[in-house]
Write an enzyme that holds these catalytic residues in place. Sequence first.
Site, PDB file in Angstrom:
ATOM      1  N   GLU A  18      -5.966  -8.017 -23.998  1.00  0.00           N
ATOM      2  CA  GLU A  18      -6.110  -8.560 -25.355  1.00  0.00           C
ATOM      3  C   GLU A  18      -5.024  -8.006 -26.270  1.00  0.00           C
ATOM      4  O   GLU A  18      -4.683  -6.827 -26.200  1.00  0.00           O
ATOM      5  CB  GLU A  18      -7.484  -8.165 -25.898  1.00  0.00           C
ATOM      6  CG  GLU A  18      -7.769  -8.727 -27.274  1.00  0.00           C
ATOM      7  CD  GLU A  18      -9.258  -8.748 -27.573  1.00  0.00           C
ATOM      8  OE1 GLU A  18     -10.004  -9.384 -26.814  1.00  0.00           O
ATOM      9  OE2 GLU A  18      -9.655  -8.093 -28.548  1.00  0.00           O
ATOM     10  N   ALA A  52     -11.515 -12.016 -39.310  1.00  0.00           N
ATOM     11  CA  ALA A  52     -12.801 -12.680 -39.575  1.00  0.00           C
ATOM     12  C   ALA A  52     -12.633 -13.768 -40.638  1.00  0.00           C
ATOM     13  O   ALA A  52     -13.223 -14.840 -40.545  1.00  0.00           O
ATOM     14  CB  ALA A  52     -13.844 -11.664 -40.015  1.00  0.00           C
ATOM     15  N   HIS A  78      -8.795 -16.564 -30.158  1.00  0.00           N
ATOM     16  CA  HIS A  78     -10.066 -16.309 -30.836  1.00  0.00           C
ATOM     17  C   HIS A  78     -10.135 -17.176 -32.092  1.00  0.00           C
ATOM     18  O   HIS A  78      -9.130 -17.424 -32.743  1.00  0.00           O
ATOM     19  CB  HIS A  78     -10.184 -14.842 -31.243  1.00  0.00           C
ATOM     20  CG  HIS A  78     -10.290 -13.904 -30.080  1.00  0.00           C
ATOM     21  ND1 HIS A  78     -10.838 -12.648 -30.193  1.00  0.00           N
ATOM     22  CD2 HIS A  78      -9.929 -14.030 -28.780  1.00  0.00           C
ATOM     23  CE1 HIS A  78     -10.799 -12.039 -29.021  1.00  0.00           C
ATOM     24  NE2 HIS A  78     -10.243 -12.853 -28.145  1.00  0.00           N
ATOM     25  N   ARG A 108     -18.480 -15.629 -34.631  1.00  0.00           N
ATOM     26  CA  ARG A 108     -18.843 -15.730 -36.036  1.00  0.00           C
ATOM     27  C   ARG A 108     -17.899 -14.899 -36.892  1.00  0.00           C
ATOM     28  O   ARG A 108     -17.453 -15.319 -37.946  1.00  0.00           O
ATOM     29  CB  ARG A 108     -20.285 -15.260 -36.241  1.00  0.00           C
ATOM     30  CG  ARG A 108     -20.761 -15.508 -37.673  1.00  0.00           C
ATOM     31  CD  ARG A 108     -21.972 -14.697 -38.011  1.00  0.00           C
ATOM     32  NE  ARG A 108     -21.663 -13.281 -37.963  1.00  0.00           N
ATOM     33  CZ  ARG A 108     -22.555 -12.334 -38.154  1.00  0.00           C
ATOM     34  NH1 ARG A 108     -23.823 -12.639 -38.368  1.00  0.00           N
ATOM     35  NH2 ARG A 108     -22.198 -11.066 -38.110  1.00  0.00           N
ATOM     36  N   GLY A 109     -17.573 -13.655 -36.426  1.00  0.00           N
ATOM     37  CA  GLY A 109     -16.845 -12.703 -37.289  1.00  0.00           C
ATOM     38  C   GLY A 109     -17.856 -11.861 -38.033  1.00  0.00           C
ATOM     39  O   GLY A 109     -19.005 -12.292 -38.233  1.00  0.00           O
ATOM     40  N   ALA A 127     -22.420 -18.026 -34.358  1.00  0.00           N
ATOM     41  CA  ALA A 127     -21.414 -18.541 -33.420  1.00  0.00           C
ATOM     42  C   ALA A 127     -21.927 -19.732 -32.622  1.00  0.00           C
ATOM     43  O   ALA A 127     -21.138 -20.606 -32.238  1.00  0.00           O
ATOM     44  CB  ALA A 127     -20.962 -17.418 -32.485  1.00  0.00           C
ATOM     45  N   HIS A 151     -26.147  -6.275 -30.489  1.00  0.00           N
ATOM     46  CA  HIS A 151     -25.330  -6.454 -31.686  1.00  0.00           C
ATOM     47  C   HIS A 151     -25.961  -5.653 -32.824  1.00  0.00           C
ATOM     48  O   HIS A 151     -27.181  -5.635 -32.967  1.00  0.00           O
ATOM     49  CB  HIS A 151     -25.253  -7.951 -32.045  1.00  0.00           C
ATOM     50  CG  HIS A 151     -24.341  -8.227 -33.199  1.00  0.00           C
ATOM     51  ND1 HIS A 151     -24.787  -8.250 -34.506  1.00  0.00           N
ATOM     52  CD2 HIS A 151     -23.003  -8.444 -33.252  1.00  0.00           C
ATOM     53  CE1 HIS A 151     -23.751  -8.497 -35.311  1.00  0.00           C
ATOM     54  NE2 HIS A 151     -22.664  -8.625 -34.576  1.00  0.00           N
ATOM     55  N   GLN A 178     -18.621  -6.763 -25.632  1.00  0.00           N
ATOM     56  CA  GLN A 178     -18.137  -5.685 -26.485  1.00  0.00           C
ATOM     57  C   GLN A 178     -17.803  -4.486 -25.581  1.00  0.00           C
ATOM     58  O   GLN A 178     -18.302  -4.379 -24.465  1.00  0.00           O
ATOM     59  CB  GLN A 178     -19.265  -5.327 -27.479  1.00  0.00           C
ATOM     60  CG  GLN A 178     -18.966  -4.225 -28.457  1.00  0.00           C
ATOM     61  CD  GLN A 178     -17.786  -4.571 -29.343  1.00  0.00           C
ATOM     62  OE1 GLN A 178     -16.648  -4.500 -28.870  1.00  0.00           O
ATOM     63  NE2 GLN A 178     -18.034  -4.921 -30.589  1.00  0.00           N
ATOM     64  N   LYS A 274      -0.508  -2.497 -26.826  1.00  0.00           N
ATOM     65  CA  LYS A 274       0.137  -1.291 -26.269  1.00  0.00           C
ATOM     66  C   LYS A 274       0.514  -1.546 -24.812  1.00  0.00           C
ATOM     67  O   LYS A 274      -0.294  -1.316 -23.905  1.00  0.00           O
ATOM     68  CB  LYS A 274      -0.831  -0.107 -26.341  1.00  0.00           C
ATOM     69  CG  LYS A 274      -1.082   0.391 -27.751  1.00  0.00           C
ATOM     70  CD  LYS A 274      -1.947   1.629 -27.678  1.00  0.00           C
ATOM     71  CE  LYS A 274      -2.329   2.083 -29.070  1.00  0.00           C
ATOM     72  NZ  LYS A 274      -3.607   2.796 -29.074  1.00  0.00           N
TER      73      LYS A 274
HETATM   74  P1  FAD Z   1     -23.213 -14.394 -33.206  1.00  0.00           P
HETATM   75  O1  FAD Z   1     -23.289 -14.865 -31.805  1.00  0.00           O
HETATM   76  O2  FAD Z   1     -23.478 -15.359 -34.291  1.00  0.00           O
HETATM   77  O3  FAD Z   1     -24.208 -13.133 -33.338  1.00  0.00           O
HETATM   78  C1  FAD Z   1     -24.228 -12.344 -34.528  1.00  0.00           C
HETATM   79  C2  FAD Z   1     -25.641 -11.805 -34.786  1.00  0.00           C
HETATM   80  O4  FAD Z   1     -26.515 -12.881 -35.126  1.00  0.00           O
HETATM   81  C3  FAD Z   1     -26.279 -11.138 -33.567  1.00  0.00           C
HETATM   82  O5  FAD Z   1     -27.082 -10.093 -34.054  1.00  0.00           O
HETATM   83  C4  FAD Z   1     -27.141 -12.233 -32.959  1.00  0.00           C
HETATM   84  O6  FAD Z   1     -28.255 -11.705 -32.244  1.00  0.00           O
HETATM   85  C5  FAD Z   1     -27.583 -13.011 -34.190  1.00  0.00           C
HETATM   86  N1  FAD Z   1     -27.705 -14.463 -33.950  1.00  0.00           N
HETATM   87  C6  FAD Z   1     -26.887 -15.232 -33.189  1.00  0.00           C
HETATM   88  N2  FAD Z   1     -27.257 -16.517 -33.267  1.00  0.00           N
HETATM   89  C7  FAD Z   1     -28.325 -16.576 -34.098  1.00  0.00           C
HETATM   90  C8  FAD Z   1     -29.132 -17.635 -34.603  1.00  0.00           C
HETATM   91  N3  FAD Z   1     -28.889 -18.902 -34.264  1.00  0.00           N
HETATM   92  N4  FAD Z   1     -30.135 -17.313 -35.460  1.00  0.00           N
HETATM   93  C9  FAD Z   1     -30.373 -16.035 -35.831  1.00  0.00           C
HETATM   94  N5  FAD Z   1     -29.637 -14.986 -35.392  1.00  0.00           N
HETATM   95  C10 FAD Z   1     -28.609 -15.256 -34.547  1.00  0.00           C
HETATM   96  N6  FAD Z   1     -14.208 -10.332 -34.765  1.00  0.00           N
HETATM   97  C11 FAD Z   1     -13.149 -10.871 -35.448  1.00  0.00           C
HETATM   98  O7  FAD Z   1     -13.171 -10.934 -36.676  1.00  0.00           O
HETATM   99  N7  FAD Z   1     -12.059 -11.340 -34.763  1.00  0.00           N
HETATM  100  C12 FAD Z   1     -11.974 -11.333 -33.413  1.00  0.00           C
HETATM  101  O8  FAD Z   1     -10.976 -11.785 -32.839  1.00  0.00           O
HETATM  102  C13 FAD Z   1     -13.069 -10.785 -32.666  1.00  0.00           C
HETATM  103  N8  FAD Z   1     -13.062 -10.756 -31.315  1.00  0.00           N
HETATM  104  C14 FAD Z   1     -14.166 -10.283 -30.640  1.00  0.00           C
HETATM  105  C15 FAD Z   1     -14.161 -10.337 -29.229  1.00  0.00           C
HETATM  106  C16 FAD Z   1     -15.250  -9.842 -28.511  1.00  0.00           C
HETATM  107  C17 FAD Z   1     -15.246  -9.919 -27.017  1.00  0.00           C
HETATM  108  C18 FAD Z   1     -16.369  -9.288 -29.210  1.00  0.00           C
HETATM  109  C19 FAD Z   1     -17.542  -8.745 -28.435  1.00  0.00           C
HETATM  110  C20 FAD Z   1     -16.380  -9.258 -30.596  1.00  0.00           C
HETATM  111  C21 FAD Z   1     -15.290  -9.757 -31.323  1.00  0.00           C
HETATM  112  N9  FAD Z   1     -15.280  -9.758 -32.731  1.00  0.00           N
HETATM  113  C22 FAD Z   1     -14.196 -10.285 -33.413  1.00  0.00           C
HETATM  114  C23 FAD Z   1     -16.398  -9.188 -33.483  1.00  0.00           C
HETATM  115  C24 FAD Z   1     -17.461 -10.262 -33.855  1.00  0.00           C
HETATM  116  O9  FAD Z   1     -16.899 -11.228 -34.702  1.00  0.00           O
HETATM  117  C25 FAD Z   1     -18.619  -9.529 -34.552  1.00  0.00           C
HETATM  118  O10 FAD Z   1     -19.285  -8.687 -33.666  1.00  0.00           O
HETATM  119  C26 FAD Z   1     -19.602 -10.435 -35.286  1.00  0.00           C
HETATM  120  O11 FAD Z   1     -20.454  -9.606 -36.092  1.00  0.00           O
HETATM  121  C27 FAD Z   1     -20.523 -11.257 -34.390  1.00  0.00           C
HETATM  122  O12 FAD Z   1     -19.851 -12.287 -33.823  1.00  0.00           O
HETATM  123  P2  FAD Z   1     -20.571 -13.197 -32.682  1.00  0.00           P
HETATM  124  O13 FAD Z   1     -19.649 -14.293 -32.381  1.00  0.00           O
HETATM  125  O14 FAD Z   1     -21.057 -12.338 -31.582  1.00  0.00           O
HETATM  126  O15 FAD Z   1     -21.814 -13.747 -33.554  1.00  0.00           O
END
Ligand code: FAD
Length: 290
Positions: A18, A52, A78, A108-109, A127, A151, A178, A274
């Site tokens: 990445e 985000a 992403h 989602r971010g 997301a 999360h 993660q 890196k």
């Molecule tokens: P979601 O899947 O929406 O989950 C977020 C929270 O909401 C979780 O607690 C979940 O249980 C809950 N949830 C999910 N769906 C629902 C629903 N329908 N109703 C109620 N609750 C729900 N961030 C950046 O800004 N840029 C990046 O490039 C980036 N890359 C990442 C790559 C990886 C592999 C990982 C693991 C994380 C990355 N992140 C990045 C961080 C990520 O954006 C954050 O962790 C964010 O808070 C959650 O994103 P998510 O897509 O997992 O969200």
Amino acid sequence: MAKIKDVLSENRPTLSFEVFPPKSADLYESVEKAAGEIAALNPSFMSVTCGAGGGNRQYTVEIAADLRNRFNVSSLAHLTCVAATKESVDTAIADMKTHGIENVLALRGDLPAGMEALPENVAFHHANELVEYIRANSDLCIGGACYPEGHPEAGSKDEDIKNLKRKVDTGCDFLTTQMFFDNSILYNYLYRIREAGIEVPVCAGIMPITNAKSAKRSVELSGCVFPARFRALMDRFGSDPGAMMQAGIAYATDQIIDLIANGVYHIHVYSMNKPEVARGIAANLSQIIK
Ligand code: FAD
């Protein structure tokens, strides 16, 4: 170039890296150079993060396009939706298509500081809604994020896994985890998500910690736990940059070898622009991931 779901469907170990995009145009060249050096290691694919708020999304797409079109590596762009509208996602999808990008990590971010939930009137709350929208409006291969330690916003791991199942059922082709520093946490998580009926391939996210600053930041960002063995290594080598670099690469390598030995074949390394870290890991695995 391949869709990542096809890369992951083969029953053999894969190694991906990445990078993050530049914050401004004057930094583009140095990021592109680092990405090119990592691409020269011939990884299975490379991913490019985005902010985000989506402000640097153009650079995400451009670096992902360079990886694919100049450096010959399948790339994953992403895309976050916390501040997106349907129109901005339409533009992002169109940009990816124009640049030949076939894979998107739909996220989602993080919520803006101090906010507990997004207001009712936004286009995407989670997301899964972004995944659904991309699935309906493109033929991109779609990945999603998942959290072996849960999360931080989720009330419980069970609730988090139920939400993950909804996201995958909506249209994720694969997941990336993660970071985690104790493989037993991942083995337990994989058992639980498979039991919940989540069957898509999972890439295990490995963060090589090569300095004390990145250790602090990793814990702040992810809330993940450092096992005693890792803390001892940090205590001993944290103040010696050369030693910490070597120890961090060795620890990540050890995690990866244990994962592959136990049948977790898809490894995604948070190489953070890196090349020296990516090179160190790739060299340590040269006979294990061919
Ligand atoms: P979601 O899947 O929406 O989950 C977020 C929270 O909401 C979780 O607690 C979940 O249980 C809950 N949830 C999910 N769906 C629902 C629903 N329908 N109703 C109620 N609750 C729900 N961030 C950046 O800004 N840029 C990046 O490039 C980036 N890359 C990442 C790559 C990886 C592999 C990982 C693991 C994380 C990355 N992140 C990045 C961080 C990520 O954006 C954050 O962790 C964010 O808070 C959650 O994103 P998510 O897509 O997992 O969200």
